[in-house]
Design an enzyme around this catalytic site. Structure first.
Site, PDB file in Angstrom:
ATOM      1  N   ARG A 128       6.644  -7.219  -9.238  1.00 28.22           N
ATOM      2  CA  ARG A 128       7.834  -7.919  -9.885  1.00 28.22           C
ATOM      3  C   ARG A 128       7.473  -9.463  -9.947  1.00 28.22           C
ATOM      4  NH1 ARG A 128       9.764  -4.023 -11.040  1.00 28.22           N
ATOM      5  NH2 ARG A 128      11.833  -3.140 -10.345  1.00 28.22           N
ATOM      6  N   GLU A 141      12.182 -12.453 -16.879  1.00 26.24           N
ATOM      7  CA  GLU A 141      12.280 -11.583 -17.929  1.00 26.24           C
ATOM      8  C   GLU A 141      13.301 -11.731 -18.788  1.00 26.24           C
ATOM      9  OE1 GLU A 141      10.907  -7.710 -16.653  1.00 26.24           O
ATOM     10  OE2 GLU A 141       9.393  -8.651 -15.370  1.00 26.24           O
ATOM     11  N   ILE A 198       2.202   3.526  -5.320  1.00 30.10           N
ATOM     12  CA  ILE A 198       1.705   3.127  -6.781  1.00 30.10           C
ATOM     13  C   ILE A 198       0.265   2.428  -6.458  1.00 30.10           C
ATOM     14  CG2 ILE A 198       1.981   1.699  -8.749  1.00 30.10           C
ATOM     15  CD1 ILE A 198       4.952   2.077  -8.395  1.00 30.10           C
ATOM     16  N   ARG A 238       2.648  -4.692   4.919  1.00 27.81           N
ATOM     17  CA  ARG A 238       3.539  -5.221   6.358  1.00 27.81           C
ATOM     18  C   ARG A 238       2.870  -3.994   7.336  1.00 27.81           C
ATOM     19  NH1 ARG A 238       9.195  -4.822   3.741  1.00 27.81           N
ATOM     20  NH2 ARG A 238       7.992  -3.269   2.611  1.00 27.81           N
ATOM     21  N   HIS A 263       6.727  -5.306 -19.350  1.00 29.18           N
ATOM     22  CA  HIS A 263       7.305  -4.541 -18.505  1.00 29.18           C
ATOM     23  C   HIS A 263       7.139  -3.104 -18.937  1.00 29.18           C
ATOM     24  CE1 HIS A 263      10.062  -4.259 -14.779  1.00 29.18           C
ATOM     25  NE2 HIS A 263       9.414  -3.302 -14.774  1.00 29.18           N
ATOM     26  N   PHE A 281       0.763  -1.263   0.194  1.00 25.96           N
ATOM     27  CA  PHE A 281       0.040   0.068   0.009  1.00 25.96           C
ATOM     28  C   PHE A 281       0.829   1.298  -0.027  1.00 25.96           C
ATOM     29  CE2 PHE A 281      -3.754   2.541   1.908  1.00 25.96           C
ATOM     30  CZ  PHE A 281      -4.622   2.253   0.799  1.00 25.96           C
ATOM     31  N   GLY A 282       1.910   1.238  -0.825  1.00 22.33           N
ATOM     32  CA  GLY A 282       2.727   2.609  -1.106  1.00 22.33           C
ATOM     33  C   GLY A 282       2.083   3.493  -1.926  1.00 22.33           C
ATOM     34  N   GLY A 305       5.373  -0.850 -17.182  1.00 19.21           N
ATOM     35  CA  GLY A 305       4.834   0.052 -16.316  1.00 19.21           C
ATOM     36  C   GLY A 305       5.009   1.494 -16.186  1.00 19.21           C
TER      37      GLY A 305
HETATM   38  C1  8YV Z   1      11.270   0.452 -14.641  1.00 19.86           C
HETATM   39  C2  8YV Z   1       9.939  -0.553 -12.545  1.00 19.86           C
HETATM   40  O1  8YV Z   1      11.223   0.916 -15.696  1.00 19.86           O
HETATM   41  O2  8YV Z   1      10.933   1.291 -11.561  1.00 19.86           O
HETATM   42  C3  8YV Z   1      10.731   0.239 -11.567  1.00 19.86           C
HETATM   43  O3  8YV Z   1      10.876  -0.621 -10.443  1.00 19.86           O
HETATM   44  O4  8YV Z   1       9.978  -1.596 -12.543  1.00 19.86           O
HETATM   45  C4  8YV Z   1      10.089   0.031 -14.067  1.00 19.86           C
HETATM   46  O5  8YV Z   1       9.047   1.092 -13.953  1.00 19.86           O
HETATM   47  C5  8YV Z   1      12.550  -0.547 -14.307  1.00 19.86           C
HETATM   48  O6  8YV Z   1      12.494  -0.943 -13.234  1.00 19.86           O
HETATM   49  C6  8YV Z   1      13.850   0.232 -14.827  1.00 19.86           C
HETATM   50  O7  8YV Z   1      14.634  -0.188 -14.286  1.00 19.86           O
END
Ligand code: 8YV
Length: 324
Positions: free
Chosen positions: A243, A272, A160, A181, A290, A157-158, A292
């Site tokens: 992850r 990955e 993001i 946690r 990936h 619950f950070g 995000g």
């Molecule tokens: C990144 C991510 O693109 O920031 C993170 O933790 O998973 C992604 O948004 C990637 O990790 C870049 O290293």
């Protein structure tokens, strides 16, 4: 003029940031834009003052212990740093920074995108159309499930997770539940009208969509196990923008193929860029590579955030985003 600090970018960054850094540091960019091997990273440890890795680089104890090490800062490009052995870094007196805040909304958007794509069967529909299999409109065609009024269960619950909660509640009219946690402060729970579950087992059993927002690493490895997948509702969806190793991918393939959960939306994978072949064969899963934080604005902001940390470090000021 004293020599400028030597900085390695292990991948290509956006042009704005590469230029900004080149004006301030003696920058080496990995022009090949493919992952550097251990030998190249070791050589960099010995020749650079700072290394700026990404999730595709393994910054382990052996690398950090390189003989004749020159590197004093690992300026990670990304908020997650499970690919960096922070304990070893601490032990060897190497500083580590990351890039929080700047990718929060972008990553939350992707969690919402996956939720919508899976619940409305968007991937299936697009494949059908592109492959020429669409025979036209009919009332029972590719019916998905609505999200309004359903409960979104967040694990972690950070920043993001909370941004995802906000978008899901205000944009999609979902209810919010979470496990983390540490329980959030009462005003944070009130802001999101979020219900706290102190047990992951109970959260996964109670929610319609489970979205993962916890860090990677040993403490969350296979947190979504075969057993927890069994506890989920048969109509439930699983979303992972955190992850890959947080989910037991083989168990997920089994749960999805047997219809024990309804679908999954994944942006991250256990190995990955390899993706479990069982996932590729399934229709009720949306698979993204990936993405995000992948917007132009955010990828530049991430680079500028690394730059801030580099500038602070080499000016002898406190790091903006200290991890170690
Ligand atoms: C990144 C991510 O693109 O920031 C993170 O933790 O998973 C992604 O948004 C990637 O990790 C870049 O290293």
């Amino acid at each position: 003029m004293s020599a400028r600090p030597r900085v390695l970018l292990t991948r290509r960054w956006t042009a704005e940031v590469e230029q900004y850094l080149a004006e301030r540091f003696d920058v080496t960019v990995n022009e090949s834009d493919t992952p550097l091997d251990a030998a190249a990273l070791t050589a960099a440890m010995q020749s650079q003052d700072a290394i700026c890795p990404t999730v595709t680089d393994r910054i382990d104890r052996q690398l950090l212990a390189a003989p004749n090490r020159r590197v004093r800062l690992i300026g990670n490009y990304g908020v997650g740093f499970n690919h960096v052995d922070v304990e070893a870094a601490k032990e060897f007196g190497i500083r580590v920074s990351n890039t929080p805040d700047v990718l929060t909304d972008t990553t939350a958007d992707l969690a919402i995108l996956l939720m919508l794509m899976v619940s409305r069967r968007a991937g299936e529909g697009e494949r059908e159309l592109r492959e020429g299999r669409w025979t036209g409109w009919r009332p029972t065609h590719l019916m998905g499930q609505g999200l309004a009024g359903k409960t979104l269960g967040l694990i972690g619950f950070g920043r993001i997770a909370q941004s995802t909660a906000r978008k899901a509640r205000l944009g999609l009219d979902m209810r919010i539940a979470y496990n983390s946690r540490r329980r959030a402060a009462a005003d944070v729970e009130a802001e999101h009208q979020a219900t706290y579950f102190d047990s992951v087992d109970e959260l996964v059993a109670a929610c319609d969509v489970i979205s993962l927002h916890c860090p990677g690493g040993a403490s969350t490895h296979h947190l979504i196990s075969a057993e927890r997948l069994r506890r989920m509702k048969s109509t439930a969806l699983l979303i992972n923008t955190a992850r890959g190793p947080v989910v037991d991918e083989a168990a997920l393939v089994e749960a999805l193929s047997q219809g024990r959960i309804a679908g999954a939306g994944l942006d991250v994978y256990e190995q990955e860029p390899k993706v479990h072949p069982g996932l590729l064969a399934l229709d009720n899963v949306v698979l993204l590579p990936h993405l995000g934080s992948a917007t132009r604005e955010t990828r530049t902001a991430m680079g500028m955030r690394v730059a801030e940390n580099l500038e602070a470090f080499f000016a002898g000021r406190p790091l903006r985003d200290p991890v170690v």
